[in-house]
Design a protein around this motif. Structure first.
Motif, mmCIF file in Angstrom:
data_model
loop_
_atom_site.group_PDB
_atom_site.id
_atom_site.type_symbol
_atom_site.label_atom_id
_atom_site.label_comp_id
_atom_site.label_asym_id
_atom_site.label_seq_id
_atom_site.Cartn_x
_atom_site.Cartn_y
_atom_site.Cartn_z
ATOM 1 N N ASP A 1 0.820 -1.207 0.000
ATOM 2 C CA ASP A 1 0.000 0.000 0.000
ATOM 3 C C ASP A 1 0.856 1.260 0.000
ATOM 4 N N THR A 2 2.048 1.180 0.588
ATOM 5 C CA THR A 2 2.926 2.355 0.565
ATOM 6 C C THR A 2 3.366 2.684 -0.858
ATOM 7 N N SER A 3 3.585 1.657 -1.671
ATOM 8 C CA SER A 3 3.940 1.894 -3.074
ATOM 9 C C SER A 3 2.782 2.539 -3.817
ATOM 10 N N LYS A 4 1.584 2.088 -3.543
ATOM 11 C CA LYS A 4 0.419 2.704 -4.187
ATOM 12 C C LYS A 4 0.236 4.148 -3.726
ATOM 13 N N ALA A 5 0.547 4.411 -2.471
ATOM 14 C CA ALA A 5 0.439 5.780 -1.976
ATOM 15 C C ALA A 5 1.440 6.697 -2.677
ATOM 16 N N LYS A 6 2.649 6.220 -2.875
ATOM 17 C CA LYS A 6 3.649 7.026 -3.585
ATOM 18 C C LYS A 6 3.256 7.242 -5.042
ATOM 19 N N MET A 7 2.691 6.216 -5.672
ATOM 20 C CA MET A 7 2.231 6.382 -7.048
ATOM 21 C C MET A 7 1.065 7.355 -7.126
ATOM 22 N N SER A 8 0.205 7.340 -6.127
ATOM 23 C CA SER A 8 -0.897 8.298 -6.087
ATOM 24 C C SER A 8 -0.380 9.723 -5.959
ATOM 25 N N LEU A 9 0.637 9.927 -5.134
ATOM 26 C CA LEU A 9 1.225 11.258 -4.996
ATOM 27 C C LEU A 9 1.890 11.691 -6.301
ATOM 28 N N THR A 10 2.593 10.774 -6.965
ATOM 29 C CA THR A 10 3.230 11.107 -8.239
ATOM 30 C C THR A 10 2.194 11.515 -9.287
ATOM 31 N N ALA A 11 1.096 10.752 -9.369
ATOM 32 C CA ALA A 11 0.034 11.103 -10.312
ATOM 33 C C ALA A 11 -0.583 12.450 -9.971
ATOM 34 N N GLY A 12 -0.763 12.724 -8.677
ATOM 35 C CA GLY A 12 -1.313 14.016 -8.284
ATOM 36 C C GLY A 12 -0.413 15.177 -8.672
ATOM 37 N N ILE A 13 0.898 15.011 -8.489
ATOM 38 C CA ILE A 13 1.828 16.080 -8.872
ATOM 39 C C ILE A 13 1.806 16.303 -10.383
ATOM 40 N N LEU A 14 1.753 15.214 -11.157
ATOM 41 C CA LEU A 14 1.680 15.353 -12.613
ATOM 42 C C LEU A 14 0.386 16.046 -13.034
#
Length: 249
Positions: free
Chosen positions: A111-124
Motif C-alpha cells: 500500500d505504501t507503493s500505491k500511496a507514492k504512485m498516487s502522490l506522483t500522479a497528483g503532482i503530474l
C-alpha cells in the motif's frame, strides 16, 4: 474522507481534464473573427494552434497549416509548448493513477507503493493543469492586445472629422478595416480542462496522506494493573508470629 473516494474522484477528474486538454490543443477555434459591426459576413475566419481556417457562407472550409517554428512569435510557441506539456503530463498521470487505485489488487505491491504512485500522479496532474491554464491565459492575453490594437487603428482610420466620423461609427470593424478576433471555444475548453486537472491532482495528493494514515501500524495500549493482595504472604505471617512470641517472653 476515505482514501478510495479521493483516489477515484481524482482519477476521474484527471481523465476528464486530460481529455479536455487534448481536445483544446487539437481544436482550430482558439480565436474567432469578431463580426460585430461587420456588414459582409460571408466569410468566417478562425485560428488555432496548428491551422488558420476560413469558412464561406456556402459551407466550404479552407485551412492553412501553420508549419515552421521560426516564423512565429515566442509567446505563440510558448502556448504550443505549454499545451503539449500539459496534455503529456495529464496522460502520464492518468496511467500512473490506474495502478495506484486501491480497488486494483496487484501481486507484490504494498500500500505504501500505491500511496507514492498516487502522490506522483497528483503532482503530474497539478503541473499539467497549471500548464494548460497558463497556455490558454497567454493566448487570451494576445487576443486582448490585438483586439485593442485593431480597434484603435480602425478608429483612427475611420474616425476622422466630418463625414468620415459618421462612417467610422458604424463600420469601424467592417469593410476595409483591420479584422479583430475574440475568444474562441477552445480557450474555454483549455481553461476548464486545466482547472479540472488541477482539482484532480489535489484530490490524489490528499489521498496519499489518507493512505499513509491507514498504513501506520497500530499498537494496542497495555494498561498495567498491579495485582491486589487478598491473602497475606507466608513471610508476613512468620514475622507477625515472631513478634507475638517476643511479646510473650
Amino acid at each position: 474522507m476515505a482514501p478510495s473516494v479521493l483516489q477515484n474522484g481524482g482519477f476521474i477528474l484527471g481523465l476528464i481534464g486530460a481529455a479536455a486538454l487534448i481536445a483544446a490543443t487539437a481544436m482550430n477555434k482558439w480565436s474567432v473573427k469578431d463580426r460585430q459591426g461587420d456588414v459582409v459576413t460571408s466569410i468566417y475566419t478562425y485560428k488555432g494552434l496548428w491551422q488558420d481556417c476560413e469558412t464561406t457562407s456556402s459551407g466550404l472550409t479552407e485551412c492553412r497549416p501553420l508549419y515552421g517554428i521560426l516564423g512565429f512569435s515566442g509567446s505563440f510557441q510558448a502556448v504550443r509548448a505549454l499545451m503539449i506539456v500539459g496534455l503529456v503530463l495529464g496522460v502520464l498521470g492518468a496511467l500512473i493513477s490506474v495502478f495506484s487505485l486501491k480497488c486494483l489488487t496487484m501481486n507484490s505491491m504494498e500500500d505504501t507503493s500505491k500511496a507514492k504512485m498516487s502522490l506522483t500522479a497528483g503532482i503530474l496532474f497539478i503541473i499539467g493543469g497549471v500548464c494548460g491554464i497558463a497556455g490558454a491565459s497567454i493566448y487570451a492575453n494576445q487576443i486582448v492586445s490585438s483586439f485593442r490594437m485593431g480597434a484603435y487603428n480602425n478608429y483612427n482610420n475611420y474616425g476622422g472629422g466630418g463625414m468620415g466620423g459618421g462612417m467610422g461609427g458604424g463600420m469601424g470593424g467592417g469593410m476595409g478595416g483591420i479584422p479583430t478576433y475574440t475568444f474562441g471555444p477552445a480557450l474555454f475548453v483549455a481553461w476548464i480542462g486545466g482547472g479540472v486537472l488541477l482539482i484532480g491532482g489535489i484530490l490524489k495528493s490528499l489521498a496519499f496522506r489518507e493512505m499513509l494514515k491507514d498504513d501506520k501500524p497500530s499498537y494496542p495500549g497495555v494498561v498495567y494493573k498491579p495485582q491486589s493482595r487478598t491473602k497475606t504472604d507466608p513471610d508476613v505471617r512468620h514475622s507477625e508470629g515472631g513478634k507475638k512470641e517476643q511479646n510473650y517472653v
